[in-house]
Design an enzyme around this catalytic site. Structure first.
Site, PDB file in Angstrom:
ATOM      1  N   ASP A  36       0.818  -1.219   0.000  1.00 25.33           N
ATOM      2  CA  ASP A  36       0.000   0.000   0.000  1.00 25.33           C
ATOM      3  C   ASP A  36       0.850   1.266   0.000  1.00 25.33           C
ATOM      4  OD1 ASP A  36      -2.351  -1.348   0.014  1.00 25.33           O
ATOM      5  OD2 ASP A  36      -2.580  -1.341   2.188  1.00 25.33           O
ATOM      6  N   HIS A 240      26.661   6.813 -11.832  1.00 28.60           N
ATOM      7  CA  HIS A 240      25.416   7.031 -11.095  1.00 28.60           C
ATOM      8  C   HIS A 240      25.315   6.054  -9.925  1.00 28.60           C
ATOM      9  CE1 HIS A 240      23.298   9.359 -14.589  1.00 28.60           C
ATOM     10  NE2 HIS A 240      24.214  10.071 -13.960  1.00 28.60           N
ATOM     11  N   ASP A 257      27.717  13.874  -5.695  1.00 31.70           N
ATOM     12  CA  ASP A 257      26.879  14.554  -6.694  1.00 31.70           C
ATOM     13  C   ASP A 257      25.482  14.622  -6.097  1.00 31.70           C
ATOM     14  OD1 ASP A 257      25.442  15.414  -8.901  1.00 31.70           O
ATOM     15  OD2 ASP A 257      26.294  13.940 -10.286  1.00 31.70           O
ATOM     16  N   ASP A 268      22.325  20.971  -9.135  1.00 35.60           N
ATOM     17  CA  ASP A 268      23.021  19.764  -9.598  1.00 35.60           C
ATOM     18  C   ASP A 268      24.511  20.064  -9.491  1.00 35.60           C
ATOM     19  OD1 ASP A 268      23.865  17.429 -10.716  1.00 35.60           O
ATOM     20  OD2 ASP A 268      23.192  17.895 -12.756  1.00 35.60           O
ATOM     21  N   HIS A 347      31.202  10.703 -20.462  1.00 39.56           N
ATOM     22  CA  HIS A 347      29.928  11.418 -20.564  1.00 39.56           C
ATOM     23  C   HIS A 347      30.156  12.808 -21.160  1.00 39.56           C
ATOM     24  CE1 HIS A 347      31.000  13.792 -16.979  1.00 39.56           C
ATOM     25  NE2 HIS A 347      31.354  12.653 -16.393  1.00 39.56           N
ATOM     26  N   HIS A 351      24.379  19.665 -19.481  1.00 34.35           N
ATOM     27  CA  HIS A 351      22.961  19.475 -19.825  1.00 34.35           C
ATOM     28  C   HIS A 351      22.219  20.681 -19.281  1.00 34.35           C
ATOM     29  CE1 HIS A 351      22.211  18.282 -15.611  1.00 34.35           C
ATOM     30  NE2 HIS A 351      23.268  17.510 -15.709  1.00 34.35           N
ATOM     31  N   HIS A 358      17.902  16.878 -15.773  1.00 39.54           N
ATOM     32  CA  HIS A 358      18.255  16.947 -17.195  1.00 39.54           C
ATOM     33  C   HIS A 358      17.057  17.641 -17.823  1.00 39.54           C
ATOM     34  CE1 HIS A 358      21.223  13.331 -16.834  1.00 39.54           C
ATOM     35  NE2 HIS A 358      21.569  14.370 -16.119  1.00 39.54           N
ATOM     36  N   GLU A 382      30.382  19.963 -16.205  1.00 39.07           N
ATOM     37  CA  GLU A 382      30.768  18.865 -15.326  1.00 39.07           C
ATOM     38  C   GLU A 382      31.684  17.830 -15.993  1.00 39.07           C
ATOM     39  OE1 GLU A 382      27.558  16.020 -14.567  1.00 39.07           O
ATOM     40  OE2 GLU A 382      26.147  17.352 -15.570  1.00 39.07           O
ATOM     41  N   TYR A 386      37.702   9.252 -14.924  1.00 41.38           N
ATOM     42  CA  TYR A 386      37.413   8.069 -14.110  1.00 41.38           C
ATOM     43  C   TYR A 386      38.381   6.956 -14.488  1.00 41.38           C
ATOM     44  CZ  TYR A 386      33.175  10.887 -14.100  1.00 41.38           C
ATOM     45  OH  TYR A 386      32.291  11.938 -14.035  1.00 41.38           O
ATOM     46  N   ARG A 404      34.765  14.148 -10.668  1.00 45.27           N
ATOM     47  CA  ARG A 404      33.856  14.991 -11.455  1.00 45.27           C
ATOM     48  C   ARG A 404      33.733  16.299 -10.692  1.00 45.27           C
ATOM     49  NH1 ARG A 404      30.179  11.591 -12.269  1.00 45.27           N
ATOM     50  NH2 ARG A 404      28.536  12.047 -10.759  1.00 45.27           N
ATOM     51  N   GLU A 406      31.344  19.675 -10.895  1.00 46.92           N
ATOM     52  CA  GLU A 406      30.132  20.130 -11.592  1.00 46.92           C
ATOM     53  C   GLU A 406      29.595  21.413 -10.976  1.00 46.92           C
ATOM     54  OE1 GLU A 406      26.723  17.454 -11.240  1.00 46.92           O
ATOM     55  OE2 GLU A 406      25.849  18.348 -13.035  1.00 46.92           O
TER      56      GLU A 406
HETATM   57  N1  GLY Z   1      23.402  14.270 -11.272  1.00 47.46           N
HETATM   58  C1  GLY Z   1      23.199  13.873 -12.592  1.00 47.46           C
HETATM   59  C2  GLY Z   1      24.042  14.615 -13.527  1.00 47.46           C
HETATM   60  O1  GLY Z   1      24.978  15.257 -13.101  1.00 47.46           O
HETATM   61  O2  GLY Z   1      23.797  14.659 -14.694  1.00 47.46           O
HETATM   62 MN    MN Z   2      24.598  17.128 -14.078  1.00 44.96          MN
HETATM   63 MN    MN Z   3      25.206  15.932 -11.090  1.00 43.42          MN
END
Ligand code: GLY
Ligand code: MN
Ligand code: MN
Length: 442
Positions: A36, A240, A257, A268, A347, A351, A358, A382, A386, A404, A406
Site C-alpha cells: 500500500d 550514477h 553529486d 546539480d 559522458h 545538460h 536533465h 561537469e 574516471y 567529477r 560540476e
Molecule cells: N546528477 C546527474 C548529472 O549530473 O547529470
Molecule cells: Mn549534471
Molecule cells: Mn550531477
C-alpha cells in the site's frame, strides 16, 4: 506556492504560440512502490510549470472561448473521509479560488466535459504517446464530439505536441524561475560544504548522504532532484552510484553529486575530495587537470557560443593532460578523432538544468547544429576523469580515482554566472574545508 500572476503569465505566453487550439495536459500518475506504499508524489514538470497544481488525478485544459481563453482544471473533489488519510485536497473550490482556474470540475466529469471543450476547435495539443490511458481519453473525447451533430460542426483534426513549446519556455528562465533555482542551488551548496566536513576515514558513504539530505530538508527543500551520489574509492568511478553503502578509507577520494529540489527546481552539483583531507600526488594531478578543463569550459560558456563548444573545450584540455600524464596515447588530434579518451571521460560536459535535472529544451537549432547559448539558459559544466581498477595499460597507481567537478551556470548577457560558486573547488580551499570537523556527526 508560485504566485498566481506568474502562472497566468506563463499560460498567456504559451497560448500566444498555439493559435486557435485546445491544450490538454494530464498530471503525473501516482507510482506504487510496494503493497500500500506509494512513491512520494512528484508533479509532472510541464503540467506544474503551467498550473502550479501539485495534486495527482488532475487535468488542465486551455481552450478558446468568446473572451479569449479559458483555463479549466479537473481535480480530485474534496472528500473528508479520504482527506483524513491522505491530507487536504484543493477540490473544485480551491482550484477556482487559489489556482486561477476559470472553470473547475471533479475529475470524474472529464469524459463528459472534455468533448465539449474540443468541439469546433481545429487543433489539439496533447502529449501523444506518453500514456495509453491519457491518449484513450483524448481519443474518446474527439469521438464523442464528432457524434454531437447538433452542436459540433468540426473537431480537432490536427494533433500537435505541446512539449516543445513548453520546453522552450522552461529553457529560457525568467526572474521567477531563477528565484526558485537560486534558492535550490543555495541549499545544494550548503549540503556540499557540510559533506566535505563530514567525510572521514572509517565513516560510511551513507553518513555523508544523510548529512547532505539533512541540510536539504532543514533548509526547506522538498526533496532531492535526483538520488544523492556518494561514491568513495572504487565507487567514485561509477557514474550514477547511489547505493552509498561503503566504508570510506584514508587515501581515497569521495565523489559527491547531489542537488536539492525546491518548487521543482533542482541544483546539480558535484565535488570530489579526499576522505582524509589531503590529495595524494596522483589525485592532485588528475583533480587539477579536471579543474583546469572545467574552468576553461566555463570560460567558453558565453552567449553566442554553441552548446557543443563547452564540451569540446573540456575534452581538449582533458585529452591534452591525460596524454602528458601518460594515461592516454597521443597525439591529441587522433585521441579526439577516435574518441579513445572515452574510456576515461565517457559522458558529456553539460545538460540544461531547471525543473528537471536533465531539463527540457532542444540541444540543436533548426539547421541541426549545436544550439547557440542565450542569456537565461542554465546549464551544468561537469567534466570528469574516471580511472577504474584494472584499466588496461594504465599504471595501478592511478586506479580507483574518479573525479567529477560540476557547477551550475546561468548564461548572462555579458558571459555567465556560476550559481554554485559557494562550494570550494580549488585544491587548497577544498583541503581546508575537509579539515574542519562536522558539526552534525560525532
Ligand atoms: N546528477 C546527474 C548529472 O549530473 O547529470
Ligand atoms: Mn549534471
Ligand atoms: Mn550531477
Amino acid at each position: 506556492m508560485i504566485d498566481p500572476s506568474i502562472l497566468s503569465d506563463r499560460r498567456r505566453r504559451y497560448l500566444q504560440q498555439t493559435g486557435r487550439a485546445v491544450t490538454v495536459l494530464f498530471s503525473a500518475p501516482v507510482a506504487s512502490r510496494n503493497s500500500d506504499v506509494e512513491y512520494e508524489y512528484r508533479p509532472d514538470a510541464d503540467f506544474y510549470y503551467l498550473t502550479g497544481f501539485n495534486e495527482p488525478d488532475s487535468v488542465a485544459v486551455l481552450s478558446p472561448d468568446a473572451d479569449g481563453w479559458r483555463f479549466t482544471l479537473f481535480v480530485r473533489p474534496r472528500d473528508p473521509a479520504r482527506e483524513v488519510w491522505d491530507g487536504l485536497r484543493a477540490g473544485v473550490e480551491g482550484a477556482l479560488a487559489r489556482h486561477g482556474a476559470d472553470v473547475a470540475h471533479p475529475i470524474e466529469k472529464l469524459d463528459e466535459e472534455l468533448p465539449k471543450l474540443v468541439e469546433n476547435v481545429p487543433v489539439i495539443f496533447h502529449r501523444l504517446g506518453r500514456s495509453v490511458s491519457d491518449d484513450a481519453r483524448v481519443h474518446a473525447a474527439i469521438r464523442r464530439a464528432r457524434s454531437q451533430v447538433k452542436s459540433c460542426f468540426s473537431w480537432p483534426t490536427t494533433f500537435s505536441d505541446p512539449s516543445e513549446l513548453i520546453a522552450e519556455m522552461r529553457l529560457l528562465k525568467q526572474e521567477a524561475d531563477l528565484g526558485c533555482l537560486r534558492r535550490a542551488v543555495e541549499i545544494t551548496c550548503e549540503g556540499h560544504r557540510e559533506a566535505m566536513r563530514a567525510a572521514a576515514p572509517g565513516r560510511w558513504e551513507y553518513e555523508v548522504e544523510a548529512v547532505i539530505e539533512f541540510c536539504f530538508r532543514r533548509r526547506g527543500a522538498e526533496s532531492w532532484g535526483y538520488p544523492t551520489i556518494c561514491g568513495s574509492g572504487p565507487n567514485s568511478c561509477i557514474l550514477h552510484y547511489i547505493e552509498n553503502s561503503r566504508r570510506m578509507e584514508a587515501g581515497e577520494l569521495l565523489l559527491v553529486d547531489a542537488g536539492a529540489e525546491l518548487e521543482l527546481y533542482t541544483g546539480d552539483c558535484t565535488r570530489t575530495f579526499p576522505v582524509d583531507g589531503r590529495f595524494t600526488p596522483e589525485q592532485h594531478a588528475l583533480y587539477g587537470l579536471c579543474l583546469d578543463a572545467q574552468k576553461e569550459a566555463i570560460r567558453a560558456a558565453v552567449p553566442g557560443a554553441r552548446f557543443a563548444d563547452v564540451h569540446r573545450t573540456s575534452v581538449e584540455v582533458i585529452v591534452h593532460g591525460l596524454i602528458e600524464l601518460g594515461l592516454l596515447a597521443g597525439p591529441v588530434d587522433e585521441a579526439i578523432e577516435k574518441e579513445t579518451y572515452k574510456s576515461l571521460f565517457m559522458h558529456k560536459t553539460s545538460h540544461w538544468l531547471g525543473m528537471d535535472v536533465h531539463d527540457a529544451g532542444r540541444y540543436r537549432d533548426q539547421a541541426g547544429d549545436s544550439r547557440p547559448l542565450e542569456p537565461g539558459m542554465v546549464l551544468t559544466v561537469e567534466p570528469g576523469i574516471y580511472v577504474a581498477a584494472q584499466s588496461a595499460g594504465i599504471d595501478p597507481k592511478w586506479w580507483n580515482i574518479g573525479i567529477r567537478i560540476e557547477d551550475d551556470l546561468l548564461i548572462t548577457p555579458s558571459g555567465n554566472e556560476v550559481l554554485t560558486a559557494a562550494v570550494p573547488k580549488e585544491i587548497p580551499d577544498v583541503e581546508q574545508l575537509c579539515a574542519l570537523p562536522s558539526a552534525l556527526l560525532d
